[in-house]
Scaffold this motif. Structure first.
Motif, mmCIF file in Angstrom:
data_model
loop_
_atom_site.group_PDB
_atom_site.id
_atom_site.type_symbol
_atom_site.label_atom_id
_atom_site.label_comp_id
_atom_site.label_asym_id
_atom_site.label_seq_id
_atom_site.Cartn_x
_atom_site.Cartn_y
_atom_site.Cartn_z
ATOM 1 N N HIS A 32 13.265 -4.394 0.678
ATOM 2 C CA HIS A 32 12.482 -3.157 0.718
ATOM 3 C C HIS A 32 11.324 -3.290 -0.271
ATOM 4 O O HIS A 32 11.549 -3.570 -1.452
ATOM 5 N N PRO A 33 10.071 -3.107 0.151
ATOM 6 C CA PRO A 33 8.928 -3.325 -0.758
ATOM 7 C C PRO A 33 8.963 -2.456 -2.009
ATOM 8 O O PRO A 33 8.497 -2.882 -3.065
ATOM 9 N N ASP A 34 9.502 -1.249 -1.917
ATOM 10 C CA ASP A 34 9.529 -0.354 -3.078
ATOM 11 C C ASP A 34 10.636 -0.696 -4.053
ATOM 12 O O ASP A 34 10.466 -0.528 -5.268
ATOM 13 N N HIS A 35 11.763 -1.170 -3.550
ATOM 14 C CA HIS A 35 12.946 -1.345 -4.393
ATOM 15 C C HIS A 35 13.535 -2.750 -4.351
ATOM 16 O O HIS A 35 14.635 -2.961 -4.879
ATOM 17 N N GLY A 36 12.840 -3.680 -3.761
ATOM 18 C CA GLY A 36 13.349 -5.047 -3.745
ATOM 19 C C GLY A 36 14.532 -5.199 -2.798
ATOM 20 O O GLY A 36 14.524 -4.676 -1.674
ATOM 21 N N ASN A 37 15.570 -5.882 -3.260
ATOM 22 C CA ASN A 37 16.757 -6.106 -2.439
ATOM 23 C C ASN A 37 17.575 -4.826 -2.337
ATOM 24 O O ASN A 37 17.969 -4.239 -3.342
ATOM 25 N N CYS A 38 17.847 -4.409 -1.099
ATOM 26 C CA CYS A 38 18.695 -3.249 -0.838
ATOM 27 C C CYS A 38 19.873 -3.694 0.018
ATOM 28 O O CYS A 38 19.771 -4.668 0.783
ATOM 29 N N TYR A 39 20.970 -2.961 -0.100
ATOM 30 C CA TYR A 39 22.198 -3.356 0.583
ATOM 31 C C TYR A 39 22.746 -2.151 1.339
ATOM 32 O O TYR A 39 22.858 -1.050 0.792
ATOM 33 N N ILE A 40 23.062 -2.387 2.637
ATOM 34 C CA ILE A 40 23.459 -1.305 3.540
ATOM 35 C C ILE A 40 24.907 -1.501 3.961
ATOM 36 O O ILE A 40 25.284 -2.560 4.472
ATOM 37 N N PHE A 41 25.689 -0.459 3.750
ATOM 38 C CA PHE A 41 27.085 -0.451 4.178
ATOM 39 C C PHE A 41 27.192 0.308 5.501
ATOM 40 O O PHE A 41 26.622 1.380 5.661
ATOM 41 N N ASN A 42 27.924 -0.283 6.477
ATOM 42 C CA ASN A 42 28.185 0.357 7.778
ATOM 43 C C ASN A 42 26.893 0.570 8.568
ATOM 44 O O ASN A 42 26.693 1.626 9.176
ATOM 45 N N TRP A 43 26.012 -0.434 8.555
ATOM 46 C CA TRP A 43 24.741 -0.315 9.278
ATOM 47 C C TRP A 43 24.943 -0.395 10.781
ATOM 48 O O TRP A 43 24.136 0.110 11.548
ATOM 49 N N GLY A 44 25.989 -1.050 11.232
ATOM 50 C CA GLY A 44 26.279 -1.133 12.653
ATOM 51 C C GLY A 44 25.469 -2.144 13.413
ATOM 52 O O GLY A 44 25.412 -2.097 14.650
ATOM 53 N N MET A 45 24.821 -3.071 12.729
ATOM 54 C CA MET A 45 24.037 -4.088 13.414
ATOM 55 C C MET A 45 24.935 -5.179 14.018
ATOM 56 O O MET A 45 24.777 -5.556 15.185
ATOM 57 N N ASP A 46 25.838 -5.701 13.229
ATOM 58 C CA ASP A 46 26.688 -6.806 13.674
ATOM 59 C C ASP A 46 28.096 -6.356 14.023
ATOM 60 O O ASP A 46 28.804 -7.052 14.762
ATOM 61 N N GLU A 47 28.544 -5.232 13.501
ATOM 62 C CA GLU A 47 29.901 -4.756 13.734
ATOM 63 C C GLU A 47 29.874 -3.306 14.191
ATOM 64 O O GLU A 47 28.874 -2.606 14.043
ATOM 65 N N GLU A 48 30.994 -2.873 14.767
ATOM 66 C CA GLU A 48 31.115 -1.487 15.202
ATOM 67 C C GLU A 48 31.114 -0.562 13.983
ATOM 68 O O GLU A 48 31.678 -0.876 12.938
ATOM 69 N N ALA A 49 30.456 0.592 14.144
ATOM 70 C CA ALA A 49 30.397 1.551 13.044
ATOM 71 C C ALA A 49 31.793 2.081 12.722
ATOM 72 O O ALA A 49 32.628 2.280 13.611
ATOM 73 N N LEU A 50 32.033 2.315 11.439
ATOM 74 C CA LEU A 50 33.337 2.780 10.978
ATOM 75 C C LEU A 50 33.474 4.281 11.164
ATOM 76 O O LEU A 50 32.509 5.036 10.983
ATOM 77 N N ASN A 51 34.682 4.720 11.520
ATOM 78 C CA ASN A 51 34.990 6.142 11.620
ATOM 79 C C ASN A 51 35.712 6.591 10.364
ATOM 80 O O ASN A 51 36.420 5.815 9.716
ATOM 81 N N SER A 52 35.524 7.842 10.038
ATOM 82 C CA SER A 52 36.235 8.424 8.898
ATOM 83 C C SER A 52 37.459 9.165 9.430
ATOM 84 O O SER A 52 37.340 10.025 10.316
ATOM 85 N N SER A 53 38.626 8.824 8.903
ATOM 86 C CA SER A 53 39.871 9.384 9.436
ATOM 87 C C SER A 53 40.101 10.815 8.983
ATOM 88 O O SER A 53 40.659 11.624 9.728
ATOM 89 N N ASN A 54 39.666 11.168 7.790
ATOM 90 C CA ASN A 54 39.907 12.504 7.249
ATOM 91 C C ASN A 54 38.782 12.871 6.293
ATOM 92 O O ASN A 54 38.128 12.002 5.717
ATOM 93 N N PRO A 55 38.561 14.157 6.083
ATOM 94 C CA PRO A 55 37.601 14.558 5.054
ATOM 95 C C PRO A 55 38.225 14.447 3.676
ATOM 96 O O PRO A 55 39.439 14.384 3.517
ATOM 97 N N GLY A 56 37.376 14.418 2.658
ATOM 98 C CA GLY A 56 37.865 14.350 1.290
ATOM 99 C C GLY A 56 37.443 13.075 0.596
ATOM 100 O O GLY A 56 37.137 12.053 1.228
ATOM 101 N N ALA A 57 37.421 13.114 -0.735
ATOM 102 C CA ALA A 57 36.936 11.988 -1.531
ATOM 103 C C ALA A 57 37.802 10.747 -1.371
ATOM 104 O O ALA A 57 37.307 9.621 -1.436
ATOM 105 N N GLU A 58 39.132 10.914 -1.151
ATOM 106 C CA GLU A 58 40.005 9.744 -1.064
ATOM 107 C C GLU A 58 39.821 8.977 0.235
ATOM 108 O O GLU A 58 40.326 7.856 0.377
ATOM 109 N N PHE A 59 39.102 9.547 1.217
ATOM 110 C CA PHE A 59 38.879 8.864 2.485
ATOM 111 C C PHE A 59 37.424 8.412 2.641
ATOM 112 O O PHE A 59 37.017 8.030 3.739
ATOM 113 N N GLY A 60 36.664 8.458 1.573
ATOM 114 C CA GLY A 60 35.265 8.067 1.647
ATOM 115 C C GLY A 60 35.013 6.698 1.045
ATOM 116 O O GLY A 60 35.911 5.861 0.917
#
Length: 668
Positions: A300-328
């Motif tokens: 990224h030109p503004d911030h240099g190297n950036c890292y994306i979790f669950n971008w869905g480019m190479d793998e299927e996007a992840l689902n969240s099983s439940n709401p709440g901090a312990e499932f995030g």
């Protein structure tokens, strides 16, 4: 010939209609129509006829006026928005994390060495250096060639109509030719003295003569600014004013560093940035452990190297099983604040953004900061937007109908209006300035702007960025997406780690990263993130048509029935009358053509044609016969030729009704 007979028979049948003239047709319509007003016009007395004619005309006008309003309302294609709340298992958003500082200072210091020396010397002048501690005695001497390309100036605005421009390194500049000097002494602040004449750019002296040794004192009316020209030594220059010298220094440093870094290859810039294994210390998604390998790296030109979790480019996007901090998603990051570039990044922390899968993260517009030494919890709510397409709104499904070439398609990301606006600006930059800006992707065959190859790029860039016309062109060309997902965040923070636990936490994290028993981390570089769904309720904001064809037809019929007591059948009757009028017009035109043909024949033969008895007598009476071989007299030459079969004697050229024809006329 058969076609002609068929056409004549068709006309005869149509003549059996309601009348042979327009008046007869109109009377028949008023007497038989289901619309209430016209019947009263022909059946009432003279006075009532006039009243009913006026009322019918008035209400017919009201009907057409209301119809015009209804049709115009329908053609405006208004929409109504509805809000619905649903409950379902949702895809976890893509999470992009970056360092607020784009590069490690230890890696780029050799590239920014001269620039840092210039800015340090400039700050000495701005911050009132004492005599004998001036930047003039710096060894080795400063390279002012870089400074003159985009100088940093002080602007004295005591006199708003005649501001005075003070170049910070004016004492080190060579005298410029054709200088224009303005009289009177100037004061900056309460009593400001300055040395030498101030120059605007390289040619024009922009202010009065100042007298003060080596001091430059900034008063309340003195601000910092950037000076850019279309080319070296040009009078076509502009000054960008700032209310604080801190803002001016930062903007000036960004412009200069952009020119320097634009010449560095992409792979080298990636190497000089923060690597995933050094930045991402711990990762946990729900109950499943993760690490830096589960992140996709982009530059990224503004911030240099950036890292994306669950971008869905190479793998299927992840689902969240439940709401709440312990499932995030839980992350621990190290931003290495001690290795920040001092003049480029004045804010310390991590920059993060939540966005849809396969979309490019525009962190400068939509990102948020996470502060070092804290645990930041981010609760997420989801809003789904569904817009109606053309003609109800000017949105696009995938950007294929947008006239702007999407430069972010090289990342294989979906269309967004941010990508379109930046691509449009970059295209204008390339077209006008001849090079591309470092902060945006480049099309093939184009280079980034820099001071050496494009001396006037900063002036061109500043002019283009402040141009309302070019900005409006991009706004008009780009379109919103018809379907979009927005993530609403609730952010809370707490100090982390606590004073009681920081010792053992820093020991463990230092050992896991560096395999060292010594503490190599501190509170100024550690960030903990918790990202989770607050609840599984999601809101859908959808658009629907405010007016439909069913609404239009019912409204038109309601107005017609209310004002004139009519229906669809009345409209069909009216259409029938129009068709009958057209046929009567055709019959009249045919009769007019035949009458014209007959008049032409009478003009050719002025005498009336002989009757049958005259023709019989001419054949039986020898006196009427011409002698063979005889000499023709002038009187005989003037006679018309003797007719053969006598023509029929028509009483009228009018086409007779079908009933007048013979009994076998339809059998042909």
């Amino acid at each position: 010939m058969n076609l002609k007979k068929y056409f004549i028979r068709a006309l005869h049948r149509l003549q059996k209609g309601p009348g042979y003239t327009y008046k007869e047709l109109l009377v028949w319509y008023c007497d038989n129509t289901n619309t209430h007003g016209p019947k009263r016009i022909i059946k009432e007395g003279p006075k009532k006829k006039l009243i009913w004619f006026f009322l019918t005309l008035l209400f017919a006008s009201l009907v057409f006026w209301q119809w015009g309003i209804l049709i115009n309302t329908y053609l405006s294609y208004n929409v109504t928005s509805s809000l619905s709340i649903g409950f379902k298992t949702m895809k976890f958003p893509a999470v992009t994390v970056c360092n607020a500082n784009p590069f490690k200072y230890s890696e780029v210091k050799h590239l920014l060495k001269e620039l840092d020396r210039l800015i340090e010397a400039a700050l000495e002048r701005i911050l009132q250096p004492t005599p004998g501690n001036s930047s003039e005695n710096i060894s080795p001497p400063l390279n002012l060639e870089l400074w003159h390309q985009i100088p940093l100036v002080l602007i004295d605005e005591h006199d708003k109509d005649n501001p005075i421009i003070l170049d910070i390194f004016e004492n080190n500049q060579s005298p410029a030719g054709n200088q224009t000097t303005m009289g009177n002494e100037t004061t900056m602040g309460n009593e400001t003295t300055g040395g030498n004449e101030t120059t605007m750019g390289n040619e024009t002296t922009g202010g009065n003569e100042t007298t003060m040794g080596n001091e430059t004192i900034m008063g309340n009316e003195t601000t910092g600014g950037n000076h850019t020209c279309s080319h070296q030594g040009s009078d076509n220059c502009t000054y960008r004013n700032f209310t604080s010298a801190a803002q001016a220094v930062t903007e000036w440093y960004i412009l200069q560093s952009t020119s320097i870094l634009s010449k560095v290859p992409l792979q080298e810039r990636i190497r000089m940035g923060y690597q995933a294994e050094d930045m991402i210390l711990a990762c946990l998604y729900g109950a499943e452990p993760c690490n830096y390998k589960n992140f996709t790296q982009i530059y990224h030109p503004d911030h240099g190297n950036c890292y994306i979790f669950n971008w869905g480019m190479d793998e299927e996007a992840l689902n969240s099983s439940n709401p709440g901090a312990e499932f995030g998603l839980k992350l621990i990051l190290d931003i290495s604040q001690q290795d920040y570039i001092p003049y480029l990044s004045s804010a310390a922390g991590a920059r993060l953004m939540l966005h849809q899968q396969k979309s490019f993260p525009f962190l400068k517009d939509q990102g948020i900061y996470a502060m070092a030494g804290t645990e930041t919890s981010i609760g997420v709510l989801v809003d789904e937007l569904e817009r109606m397409g053309y003609p109800y709104s000017d949105c696009t499904m995938n950007g294929s109908d947008v006239p702007v070439k999407n430069l972010y398609s090289q990342y294989n990301t979906s269309y967004s209006i941010q990508a379109c606006l930046r691509s449009c600006f970059q295209n204008h930059m390339i077209e006008i300035c001849g090079c591309g800006h470092y902060m945006f992707p480049l099309p093939d065959g184009v280079n980034y702007c820099n001071n050496e190859d494009n001396p006037g790029w900063a002036y061109c860039y500043s002019s283009l960025r402040s141009s309302i016309r070019h900005r409006q062109i991009c706004i008009d060309s780009c379109k919103e997406t018809c379907n979009d997902t927005q993530y609403k965040m609730t952010i809370s923070m707490a100090d982390w780690p606590s004073e009681a636990s920081e010792d053992w936490i820093f020991h463990i994290l230092s050992y896991e990263r560096d395999m060292s028993t010594n503490v190599t981390l501190d509170r100024n570089g550690i960030i903990k993130l918790n990202i989770y769904f607050q609840e599984y309720n999601y809101r859908t904001i959808s658009e629907s048509a405010a007016t439909t064809i069913v609404w239009l037809l019912s409204s038109l019929g309601g107005q017609f029935g209310f004002w004139m007591g009519g229906s669809v059948l009345c409209l069909i009757e009216f259409g029938e009358i129009i068709i009958d009028s057209l046929w009567i017009t055709i019959i009249n035109v045919i009769g007019w053509c035949k009458g014209l043909k007959q008049k032409r024949a009478q003009a050719r033969y002025p005498d009336a044609p002989p009757t049958v008895s005259e023709l019989v007598e001419a054949h039986t009476n020898l006196g009427f016969q011409h002698e063979d071989g005889g000499v023709l007299t002038p009187r005989d030459e003037a006679l018309p030729p003797e007719p053969g079969t006598p023509p029929p004697n028509y009483d009228s050229l009018r086409v007779q009704p079908l009933g007048v024809l013979g009994p076998d006329s339809d059998a042909e």
